[in-house]
Every structure is written in structure tokens, then in C-alpha cells.
Design an enzyme around this catalytic site. Structure first.
Site, short mmCIF file in Angstrom:
data_model
loop_
_atom_site.label_atom_id
_atom_site.label_comp_id
_atom_site.label_asym_id
_atom_site.label_seq_id
_atom_site.Cartn_x
_atom_site.Cartn_y
_atom_site.Cartn_z
N ALA A 1 0.83 -1.21 0.00
CA ALA A 1 0.00 0.00 0.00
C ALA A 1 0.87 1.26 0.00
O ALA A 1 0.36 2.38 0.09
CB ALA A 1 -0.93 0.00 1.21
N ARG B 1 3.90 3.96 -1.62
CA ARG B 1 4.03 4.64 -2.92
C ARG B 1 4.63 3.71 -3.96
O ARG B 1 4.11 3.55 -5.06
CB ARG B 1 4.91 5.89 -2.76
CG ARG B 1 4.23 7.05 -2.10
CD ARG B 1 5.20 8.21 -1.89
NE ARG B 1 6.16 7.86 -0.84
CZ ARG B 1 6.07 8.25 0.42
NH1 ARG B 1 5.09 9.04 0.79
NH2 ARG B 1 6.96 7.88 1.32
N GLY C 1 14.35 -3.19 -2.98
CA GLY C 1 14.54 -1.79 -3.36
C GLY C 1 14.66 -0.88 -2.15
O GLY C 1 15.03 0.29 -2.28
N PRO D 1 19.70 0.34 -4.66
CA PRO D 1 19.03 1.51 -4.11
C PRO D 1 18.30 2.33 -5.17
O PRO D 1 17.54 3.24 -4.84
CB PRO D 1 20.19 2.33 -3.52
CG PRO D 1 21.39 1.90 -4.29
CD PRO D 1 21.16 0.47 -4.66
N ASN D 2 18.56 2.01 -6.45
CA ASN D 2 17.86 2.72 -7.53
C ASN D 2 17.69 1.75 -8.70
O ASN D 2 18.67 1.23 -9.19
CB ASN D 2 18.64 3.96 -7.95
CG ASN D 2 17.79 4.88 -8.80
OD1 ASN D 2 17.23 4.46 -9.81
ND2 ASN D 2 17.67 6.13 -8.38
N HIS E 1 14.91 14.90 -2.66
CA HIS E 1 13.75 14.00 -2.61
C HIS E 1 12.58 14.68 -1.92
O HIS E 1 12.74 15.71 -1.26
CB HIS E 1 14.10 12.71 -1.87
CG HIS E 1 14.86 11.73 -2.71
ND1 HIS E 1 16.23 11.77 -2.85
CD2 HIS E 1 14.44 10.67 -3.47
CE1 HIS E 1 16.61 10.80 -3.65
NE2 HIS E 1 15.56 10.11 -4.05
N LYS F 1 10.41 11.32 2.58
CA LYS F 1 11.49 10.31 2.58
C LYS F 1 12.12 10.22 3.96
O LYS F 1 12.40 11.23 4.59
CB LYS F 1 12.54 10.67 1.51
CG LYS F 1 13.63 9.61 1.39
CD LYS F 1 14.42 9.72 0.11
CE LYS F 1 15.57 8.74 0.06
NZ LYS F 1 15.14 7.33 0.12
N THR G 1 20.74 6.04 -3.31
CA THR G 1 21.35 6.25 -4.64
C THR G 1 22.57 7.17 -4.52
O THR G 1 23.61 6.91 -5.13
CB THR G 1 20.30 6.88 -5.59
OG1 THR G 1 19.15 6.06 -5.56
CG2 THR G 1 20.84 7.00 -6.99
P1 NAD Z 1 6.23 4.35 1.59
O1 NAD Z 1 6.36 4.80 2.99
O2 NAD Z 1 5.25 5.02 0.71
O3 NAD Z 1 5.92 2.77 1.53
C1 NAD Z 1 6.48 1.83 2.39
C2 NAD Z 1 5.38 0.84 2.73
O4 NAD Z 1 5.95 -0.23 3.48
C3 NAD Z 1 4.27 1.47 3.60
O5 NAD Z 1 3.01 1.23 3.00
C4 NAD Z 1 4.41 0.75 4.92
O6 NAD Z 1 3.17 0.56 5.58
C5 NAD Z 1 5.00 -0.58 4.45
N1 NAD Z 1 5.61 -1.33 5.54
C6 NAD Z 1 6.28 -0.88 6.62
N2 NAD Z 1 6.61 -1.92 7.42
C7 NAD Z 1 6.13 -3.03 6.83
C8 NAD Z 1 6.12 -4.40 7.17
N3 NAD Z 1 6.68 -4.86 8.29
N4 NAD Z 1 5.52 -5.27 6.32
C9 NAD Z 1 4.94 -4.86 5.17
N5 NAD Z 1 4.89 -3.56 4.81
C10 NAD Z 1 5.49 -2.67 5.62
O7 NAD Z 1 7.70 4.45 0.98
P2 NAD Z 1 8.15 4.34 -0.56
O8 NAD Z 1 8.32 5.70 -1.11
O9 NAD Z 1 7.28 3.35 -1.28
O10 NAD Z 1 9.63 3.76 -0.39
C11 NAD Z 1 9.87 2.52 0.24
C12 NAD Z 1 11.36 2.23 0.22
O11 NAD Z 1 11.82 2.10 -1.12
C13 NAD Z 1 12.24 3.33 0.84
O12 NAD Z 1 13.31 2.73 1.52
C14 NAD Z 1 12.73 4.11 -0.37
O13 NAD Z 1 13.93 4.79 -0.15
C15 NAD Z 1 12.92 2.98 -1.34
N6 NAD Z 1 12.92 3.35 -2.76
C16 NAD Z 1 13.78 2.67 -3.55
C17 NAD Z 1 13.79 2.91 -4.92
C18 NAD Z 1 14.68 2.06 -5.79
O14 NAD Z 1 14.68 2.25 -7.02
N7 NAD Z 1 15.40 1.10 -5.23
C19 NAD Z 1 12.92 3.86 -5.47
C20 NAD Z 1 12.05 4.55 -4.62
C21 NAD Z 1 12.06 4.28 -3.25
#
Ligand code: NAD
Length: 292
Positions: free
Chosen positions: A35, A37, A123, A148-149, A180, A184, A191
Site C-alpha cells: 500500500a 508509494r 529496493g 538503491p535505484n 527528494h 522520505k 542512490t
Molecule cells: P512508503 O512509505 O510510501 O511505503 C512503504 C510501505 O511499506 C508502507 O506502505 C508501509 O506501511 C510498508 N511497511 C512498513 N513496514 C512493513 C512491514 N513490516 N511489512 C509490510 N509492509 C510494511 O515508501 P516508498 O516511497 O514506497 O519507499 C519505500 C522504500 O523504497 C524506501 O526505503 C525508499 O527509499 C525505497 N525506494 C527505492 C527505490 C529504488 O529504485 N530502489 C525507489 C524509490 C524508493
């Protein structure tokens, strides 16, 4: 009557075989943080990817969307997959997990994926040194892509900046600026840290000794070996990274701007489809994209 029966049975058997072959070709993907982003964006991509199937949508136990159909929260009608906290149940139906959550949650799911011999695309960013070591350790026992990206552009730039750093001498100052959105949780971005690691490696420097994360007050002259890593948090910026090579009389600036999360989501699903066909090991997006 007897002949018709045999024909019917053969047709039925062929039909079952056809559908079971079709299904065994499908890559069944479970998404944790469903759920969030990124989770929502990833599920949107899975839904439109030929050969991929959503095996389950997992959230933290106290999330308000537990029990709701994932399609309802995406606004695309029902998908027939309810958001659950029961990862142990979901993983039994999955070939691969895509995880974009929080470091503690990722480490918990990693152990369960290892027990079930299921591949994992990670990710999530913001891991501690200890957590990164654990990823490396587990990487020899299961299939993992951790990056990380996951965008094609950033992964291409990681290669480009490494090449530039090797050509320029130490009279060029290296700075990384990342921006960002205000929600965040970790800083600097994973990244930016990956850029810093690649640059330090290419310049033969020890990042722990040369990284400078903030400047304030009378700081004195900049040391030539410094690698500056600066953070901006504002509004809804999806993710910008600029690498500056500053010389005397000129500078090179390379910027990547992510305009939507879809770029990361597409990369994550591409990584999952690739990973299930690989031998056990810890991979990154450079492996997935064939940039190594
Ligand atoms: P977000 O806060 O919108 O989503 C994270 C989700 O994880 C939330 O819905 C939260 O309820 C859920 N969550 C937390 N604990 C949990 C658990 N124990 N079990 C299941 N779900 C759980 O954040 P986001 O923007 O979606 O980013 C999430 C992560 O991804 C961050 O660490 C961000 O830096 C990273 N990210 C990585 C990339 C990439 O390309 N690798 C790109 C964007 C974001």
C-alpha cells in the site's frame, strides 16, 4: 460412444497440459509494502506485464488497508488479491518477492524468503552496515537483487561517472547533491551513497574517511580528496541526483531526474523476471541491465 469418450479425455488432458504449461511460465510475484508509494506503482506494472502475475500483497499488520482488495486502493477495480499481513502464507504461492518497505521489515522478510527458497528483489534503502553484511551473507544461499535505484538511467550514470572519475585528476572536486520529497525517511538517499561508493572506488579513496555530509560555519578550505554528499528535502520531488566534477575554469555536472516512480517500478519488475532464471547469488541492477 467409447471413441467419443477417448477423444474427449485426450482433448481434456491436452487442455490441462496447455494451461499448466502456460501457468508454469508465469512468474508469480509477491509485493511487500503493497500500500506504499512504490508498492502500488509496482503492482500497477505487474498487472500490465506479460508473463508476470501478482501472487500476493503484503502490508504491516496494523495498516488500515489490510483486508481490502489491492485493485480498490489502486482505483482500477478488484484484482482478486487482498492485502494481508500474512507473508508466510503468501510466499508459498510466489516465485519472487519485491520488497520496498523499511530496513527492519526487509530483514525479517529476507529470513522467511531464505527458508522458503524464494527469490527477492530489494529496493528498500537505509540499511545499516550490519544489515548490509547480512545481505551479503545470505546472498550465497538464495537469489537476491538489491539496488538503491532501479531506474535504467541511474544505473547507466553509475557507469558513466566512474569512467569520468578515472579520467579526471584530483584537481577536480567531486560533489553529489540529491533531492527528494518531504516524506522520505532516510538521508542521504541510497542512490547518492551508491554514487559516492562508486566514485570513491574509481578514485581509489576510502569513502569513510573522505565523505563530507554537511558544511556549516568556518569550515576552512575544501580538501581535494573530499567527496561531498548533500541532501535536499522538499515537496514531492521523486528523486534528483547531480554529480559535480568542479575544476578550475570548468565543471561537469551530470543530473538524473526521476519524473515518476514508474521508472523504479518497471526496473523492479524487470529485475524479478530476470532473477528467477539466475543461479543463487547477490546481484544488483548493473547485472540485470547487462552493464557489467
Ligand atoms: P512508503 O512509505 O510510501 O511505503 C512503504 C510501505 O511499506 C508502507 O506502505 C508501509 O506501511 C510498508 N511497511 C512498513 N513496514 C512493513 C512491514 N513490516 N511489512 C509490510 N509492509 C510494511 O515508501 P516508498 O516511497 O514506497 O519507499 C519505500 C522504500 O523504497 C524506501 O526505503 C525508499 O527509499 C525505497 N525506494 C527505492 C527505490 C529504488 O529504485 N530502489 C525507489 C524509490 C524508493
Amino acid at each position: 460412444m467409447y471413441i467419443i469418450d477417448i477423444q474427449f479425455n485426450i482433448k481434456f488432458a491436452l487442455c490441462v497440459l496447455y494451461f499448466s504449461m502456460e501457468r508454469s511460465d508465469m512468474v508469480r510475484i509477491a509485493v511487500t509494502g503493497a500500500a506504499g508509494r512504490m508498492g502500488k506503482s509496482i503492482i500497477n506494472v505487474i498487472k500490465d506485464t506479460a508473463g508476470a502475475e501478482l501472487a500476493g500483497a503484503v502490508e504491516r499488520y496494523d495498516h488500515p488497508n489490510i483486508g481490502k482488495d489491492e485493485g480498490e486502493i489502486l482505483g482500477c477495480g478488484k484484482l482478486g488479491v487482498k492485502i494481508t499481513e500474512n507473508f508466510e502464507k503468501v510466499i508459498k504461492k510466489a516465485d519472487c518477492v519485491i520488497d520496498f518497505t523499511l530496513p527492519e521489515a526487509t530483514m525479517h522478510y529476507l529470513d522467511i524468503a531464505l527458508e522458503n527458497d524464494v527469490a527477492m528483489v530489494i529496493g528498500t534503502t537505509g540499511f545499516s552496515h550490519q544489515q548490509r553484511e547480512r545481505l551479503k551473507e545470505v546472498g550465497s544461499k538464495m537469489k537476491i537483487v538489491a539496488a538503491p535505484n532501479m531506474s535504467v538511467g541511474v544505473n547507466l550514470l553509475l557507469k558513466v561517472v566512474s569512467d569520468i572519475a578515472k579520467v579526471l585528476d584530483s584537481s577536480y572536486d567531486v560533489e553529489i547533491v540529491e533531492a527528494h520529497h518531504r516524506l522520505k525517511k532516510d538521508a542521504p538517499s541510497g542512490t547518492a551513497m551508491r554514487f559516492a561508493e562508486v566514485l570513491a572506488y574509481s578514485l581509489n579513496r576510502n569513502l569513510e574517511k573522505v565523505a563530507v555530509y554537511e558544511r556549516h560555519g568556518i569550515i576552512g578550505e575544501r580538501k581535494s580528496e573530499e567527496i561531498g554528499i548533500q541532501t535536499i528535502r522538499a515537496g514531492d520531488i521523486v528523486g534528483d541526483h547531480t554529480i559535480i566534477f568542479g575544476g578550475l575554469g570548468e565543471r561537469i555536472e551530470i543530473t538524473h531526474r526521476a519524473q515518476s516512480r514508474e521508472t523504479f517500478a518497471r526496473g523492479a519488475v524487470r529485475a524479478a523476471m530476470w532473477l528467477v532464471k539466475q543461479p543463487k547469488g547477490l546481484y544488483d541492477m548493473q547485472d540485470v541491465l547487462g552493464l557489467k
